[in-house]
Design a protein around this motif. Structure first.
Motif, mmCIF file in Angstrom:
data_model
loop_
_atom_site.group_PDB
_atom_site.id
_atom_site.type_symbol
_atom_site.label_atom_id
_atom_site.label_comp_id
_atom_site.label_asym_id
_atom_site.label_seq_id
_atom_site.Cartn_x
_atom_site.Cartn_y
_atom_site.Cartn_z
ATOM 1 N N PRO A 120 5.912 2.994 -1.499
ATOM 2 C CA PRO A 120 6.357 3.701 -2.750
ATOM 3 C C PRO A 120 6.800 2.493 -4.378
ATOM 4 O O PRO A 120 7.859 1.250 -4.090
ATOM 5 C CB PRO A 120 7.112 4.809 -2.695
ATOM 6 N N LEU A 147 -4.578 -2.309 2.709
ATOM 7 C CA LEU A 147 -5.101 -0.405 2.650
ATOM 8 C C LEU A 147 -3.049 0.371 2.756
ATOM 9 O O LEU A 147 -2.910 0.426 1.768
ATOM 10 C CB LEU A 147 -5.587 -0.274 4.042
ATOM 11 N N GLU A 148 -3.428 1.151 3.765
ATOM 12 C CA GLU A 148 -2.202 1.930 3.289
ATOM 13 C C GLU A 148 -0.915 1.128 4.622
ATOM 14 O O GLU A 148 -0.093 2.009 5.043
ATOM 15 C CB GLU A 148 -2.422 3.114 4.130
ATOM 16 N N GLY A 203 1.237 -1.287 -0.264
ATOM 17 C CA GLY A 203 -0.099 0.034 0.095
ATOM 18 C C GLY A 203 0.691 1.309 0.206
ATOM 19 O O GLY A 203 1.161 2.115 -0.524
ATOM 20 N N ALA A 204 1.602 1.313 1.429
ATOM 21 C CA ALA A 204 1.941 3.103 1.269
ATOM 22 C C ALA A 204 3.043 2.952 0.547
ATOM 23 O O ALA A 204 4.999 4.027 0.856
ATOM 24 C CB ALA A 204 2.265 3.142 2.622
#
Ligand SMILES: Nc1ncnc2c1ncn2[C@@H]1O[C@H](COP(=O)(O)OP(=O)(O)O)[C@@H](O)[C@H]1O
Ligand SMILES: Nc1ncnc2c1ncn2[C@@H]1O[C@H](COP(=O)(O)OP(=O)(O)O)[C@@H](O)[C@H]1O
Ligand SMILES: [Mg+2]
Ligand SMILES: [Mg+2]
Ligand SMILES: [Mg+2]
Ligand SMILES: [Mg+2]
Lengths: 219, 355, 355, 219
Positions: B288, B322-323, B285-286
């Motif tokens: 990069p 999710l993140e 998710g988060a």
């Protein structure tokens, strides 16, 4: 309160409805707690799932005097509203628990034993689980056994269900040292030890709600 | 909790609404919730999947030409309910049966199985194939078995293409099972994630800790350890995948001759020198995209040391939590059939080529 | 700082190495660093961009058939240096000149301009087009002017396709300028981000605060305000974009007749009822794809209220700020030419269709 | 230290080299501080950029006795190593500052003034900036003015550069209340007020390093 003439009375459909209402209340109240239990050894949704499911159960509660029909409706609602592992498992519990009582307006103490045993058999089959695997069964099975023993001793429904709820509470606590072997918690292996199983906890709450509902309606 | 949402209770619903607006070629149905190729399926097997929300683009993002015909999203991280798969199945059924691709989580398995029973009652032939590719879990006897991870994406791609090619249900089921035993995955988390419904992180991790062997539901992994470099982390995951043994377990399958569920022993392949693989380097998710390339470089090196050649790759957000920050790696051994179907045209919100 | 990296000092280098391994059809050159289509460009205008790293997939992920011919990554959030654009330009020059697409940040503008001067000394015709589409900044006289945001992605796609179609440098420059004045963007952040080099967040935001009007370098925005619902946030961004005036500023352009840099007044379009637009709903990094759909739903509603129709859309990670949570919205007014070129085939790591 | 016979000596190429070395040292030391200044009103990289650039300058420092050649080499290194806005701006400063001194082995005090003025003119042109816009110019220009005045008064290079560095320090501090009109900080509008400009700060440090280097080599 002082009038005990009705204490041996059968469990009416109204008592069953009160049970479901009380279950919904306690699951709403304990929603965060159940989700918290599901956090270290699961995916932190059990409280949300149960609350969503039982809110829907209450919203669609049939006012039929047919215990079997009431329980079947509960099952269908849980199956379509809860999701997760607990949805089909609780759904199966209520589906199989209610089957023998289609058309019946009340349950005798012996019927309560049948209800529990049939429901548990359904859960075991659906989830391929046995006692000791750190699941909801670990609250349900001791409850059924205590219920059965109390009824065999000729105890009233109120008393027998009180014994069942106490046994469920013990069973729930007994899940703490267990290593999970079913459901998400099993992925953690030994790290699942030292946590109380969320499904066993919701099962205990629901069984306690039953004992209280029957006690209240029997007063 | 910092999220772009309106109402935590309705979050999957409002996202589904936006999905429908953004992709008019996909039909979004509410109550029960599912998304399906508009117009249904004609004269080929329908391929259906689903699972809890929070893993986007999985599964809705893979609905479209050459991949899924329908996807059933549950609440965040909660499996969908049987009525969803039942209605979705009826909507897309093209008279040739339905293949359900299911990630191996108790909830998903039970709910899909109930739906399959309901659809069969309507005379629709349904097969369930369970994806259980997570090598972080060794054992199946004392657990719910390996979880379903990135191999799911490849199974959906390959089976969608095979349906387009005209595979019948028996052949498609066999293909999907093959992809499953050819695929192995493992993931790790640098941070937990927060479901909109809960508002607080699903577990806690110190600044110098990570979780190895996670699933995709924000749950803790099989091991917690001090944080390591990208190369060391990749080496752990890649080695576990590449050296994983011939995992053997019983899976419950529908036996259409017997007309009943049966337990079948299923055995994974092991990777061999000379194998060609499709790789996914997936952000949880988060993390990069840029960081995924550091992971890819090391993965390619470790694979090469094992004589394994990466012939196709997906690097990005494919099956997320999710993140959550972290990465998962998937390798699927690709034979001629899998590679041909993987390369076939696909046109979905999240995967598109050849058209 | 929790990142999948090995060495904070070498992070862009190690990521570039992985990028090269993952995409053998793209050549990665070190010292100076650039990535370019292998084999260079024959007999058409080369399209080159670049900027600080940390915005992936921008720009390297857009190198390939039908989009960029080369991209020059700087250090994280730091513009590249002239020697990079100089060597990249020489490597891809196909005898028809070079279009440089530059996001309007002082560093990028100055470094690209120096490179253009160096390339012109070698007899290569170079045009610089600056993308300055960030409506969060009102004024150009007392600032460095509007920043370059998501319109850059559309400019790269459309100009890459036009080069394939055979546009000469004059026509391509004019097209790129048209895309710029047709495009408007605005972004917001729920959380800051951390560069590997610094190891601590670029700014601090309380649990109930957000930044509106951010760029893409982890810098604070033009306004800090209490966090709002996705609908309210989207309404703010979309309204600012849709109701933005005909922003007028001086841009420095190369005058090939005069052989010198000249200042030219440039004026944006304003959106009108009846306009068709290409929309980007872009995650700044950590924001999951699912949340972008809530934003899209509201964006479509606000656009419709303005009589503006979204005819194409990109929803996902296109121009990011590491692991920042937040969203940016871009709308580009699409005429027949822009739409035709947008729809043309493209085959890059991050955008692919038609092939 | 006590020997002041050389105090009026020209600034040698060796002094220039020492200047660059000292600049690199102080920029390495203040790297985190400069980046911190660039954090509230920029993108938190100025210290990293300058440190990277001047490390490269020192690594490639030519030992030629040609001041113009040394400064040109510095410019080319900064241009290719710093990136950002400050890379081309400092690069231009050194490029234009060195141009008049190609082939010269030492600088007289008046040459120092020319060096500053030409460098500043380059920065102004390249960045389209004027004083008061909260940029590196706000340290450079006061320094150049103080330098020019001191030289006109007949002060030694050491004294004049000390005055220049003090003026740069004042100029740097004077950027705090300014609203930025160039570079990234300008995006913040009024929120750029009450922060010291990172580029003005690095310029001050570099000018102070020059004053110190010339003082040391003149002793
Ligand atoms: N196979 C199984 N048999 C019986 N109970 C199970 C089984 N798997 C899981 N459970 C019960 O379900 C509970 C978890 O329910 P819930 O969190 O609602 O679903 P999920 O695990 O899908 O998120 C567990 O705590 C456990 O008591
Ligand atoms: N147009 C300009 N003219 C002069 N100096 C400028 C200009 N733009 C920026 N600067 C200086 O550059 C400094 C920022 O440099 P740096 O952080 O290295 O680059 P970037 O802003 O590209 O990240 C600012 O503090 C300012 O002093
Ligand atoms: Mg759960
Ligand atoms: Mg769940
Ligand atoms: Mg910078
Ligand atoms: Mg900076």
């Amino acid at each position: 309160m002082s009038d005990t003439t009705n204490s041996e009375a059968a469990v009416s459909a109204a008592a069953i409805r009160l049970w479901l209402q009380k279950s919904a209340e306690v699951l709403a109240e304990k929603r965060a707690y159940l989700t918290e239990l599901d956090s270290p050894i699961g995916d932190a949704d059990h409280g949300n799932n149960m609350d969503r499911g039982f809110k829907a159960v209450v919203a669609t509660l049939s006012d039929k005097e047919d215990v079997g029909a009431v329980l079947k409706a509960v099952a269908m609602t849980l199956i379509s509203k809860v999701g997760g592992a607990s949805g089909p498992l609780y759904g199966t519990f209520f589906l199989d628990a209610g089957k023998p009582f289609a058309g019946k307006a009340a349950l005798e103490p012996a019927d309560l034993v049948t209800m529990f045993e049939d429901g548990i058999a359904g859960v075991k089959k659906r989830g391929r689980a046995e006692p000791g695997m750190k699941t909801m069964l670990d609250a349900q099975i001791p409850a059924a056994e205590a219920l059965k023993a109390a009824v065999a001793e000729g105890k009233s429904a109120v008393e027998a269900l009180k014994a069942a709820a106490d046994a469920a509470e013990e069973g729930m606590k007994a899940t703490i040292p267990m290593q999970a072997q079913r459901g998400r918690a099993s992925y953690l292996g030994e790290r699942s030890i030292d946590h109380q199983d969320p499904g066993a906890t919701s099962s205990y709450l629901i069984i306690r709600a039953l004992a209280e509902a029957v006690a209240e309606t029997s007063q | 909790m910092k999220k772009l949402i309106n109402n935590a209770e309705d979050v999957t619903l409002e996202q589904l609404k936006g999905f429908g607006l953004a992709h008019p070629e996909i039909e979004v149905h509410f109550d029960p919730n599912y998304v399906a190729v508009a117009g249904g399926v004609q004269n080929r097997v329908a391929v259906v999947s689903g699972g809890g929300a929070g893993h986007e683009p999985l599964h809705g993002g893979y609905v479209g030409m050459g991949m899924l015909d329908a996807a059933c999203p549950g609440q965040t991280f909660t499996s969908p309910t049987p009525d969803q798969m039942y209605e979705a199945g009826k909507a897309v059924n093209g008279g040739k049966g339905i293949l359900q691709i299911i990630k191996n989580y108790t909830g998903d398995v039970l709910n899909f199985r109930m739906a399959a029973d309901l659809l069969r009652d309507e005379g629709i032939d349904v097969r369930n194939v369970v994806i259980d590719d997570d090598v972080a879990l060794k054992d199946s006897l004392y657990t719910a078995g390996r979880r379903g991870l990135g191999t799911t994406v490849i199974a959906e791609k390959v089976c969608g293409a095979a349906s387009q090619e005209g595979y019948d249900l028996d052949r498609l089921e066999a293909l999907c099972k093959k992809v499953n035993i050819h695929g192995k995955s493992m993931g790790m988390a640098l941070t937990p994630c927060t479901t909109p419904q809960n508002g607080t992180p699903s577990f806690e991790l110190a600044e110098d800790e990570m979780e190895i062997g996670i699933g995709i539901h924000g749950e803790p992994g099989t091991e917690r350890m001090p944080i390591k470099s990208a190369d060391e982390i990749t080496e752990i995951l890649a080695t576990r995948i590449l050296e994983d043994g011939a995992y053997t377990r019983e899976l419950t399958e529908w036996d259409s001759e017997k007309g009943d569920w049966v337990d079948v022993e299923v055995k994974d392949i092991t990777f061999q020198s000379g194998d060609e693989v499709i790789a996914i380097v997936n952000s949880m998710g988060a993390t990069p995209i840029s960081e995924l390339y550091t992971v890819y470089a090391k993965l390619a090196e470790v694979a090469e040391k094992h004589g394994v050649k990466i012939v196709r790759k997906l690097i990005g957000h494919y099956i997320t939590s999710l993140e959550m920050a972290g990465v998962s790696i998937t390798l699927v051994k690709a034979d001629e059939e899998i590679l041909r179907l993987y390369d076939a045209p696909v046109n979905t919100p999240a995967l598109r080529w050849g058209v």
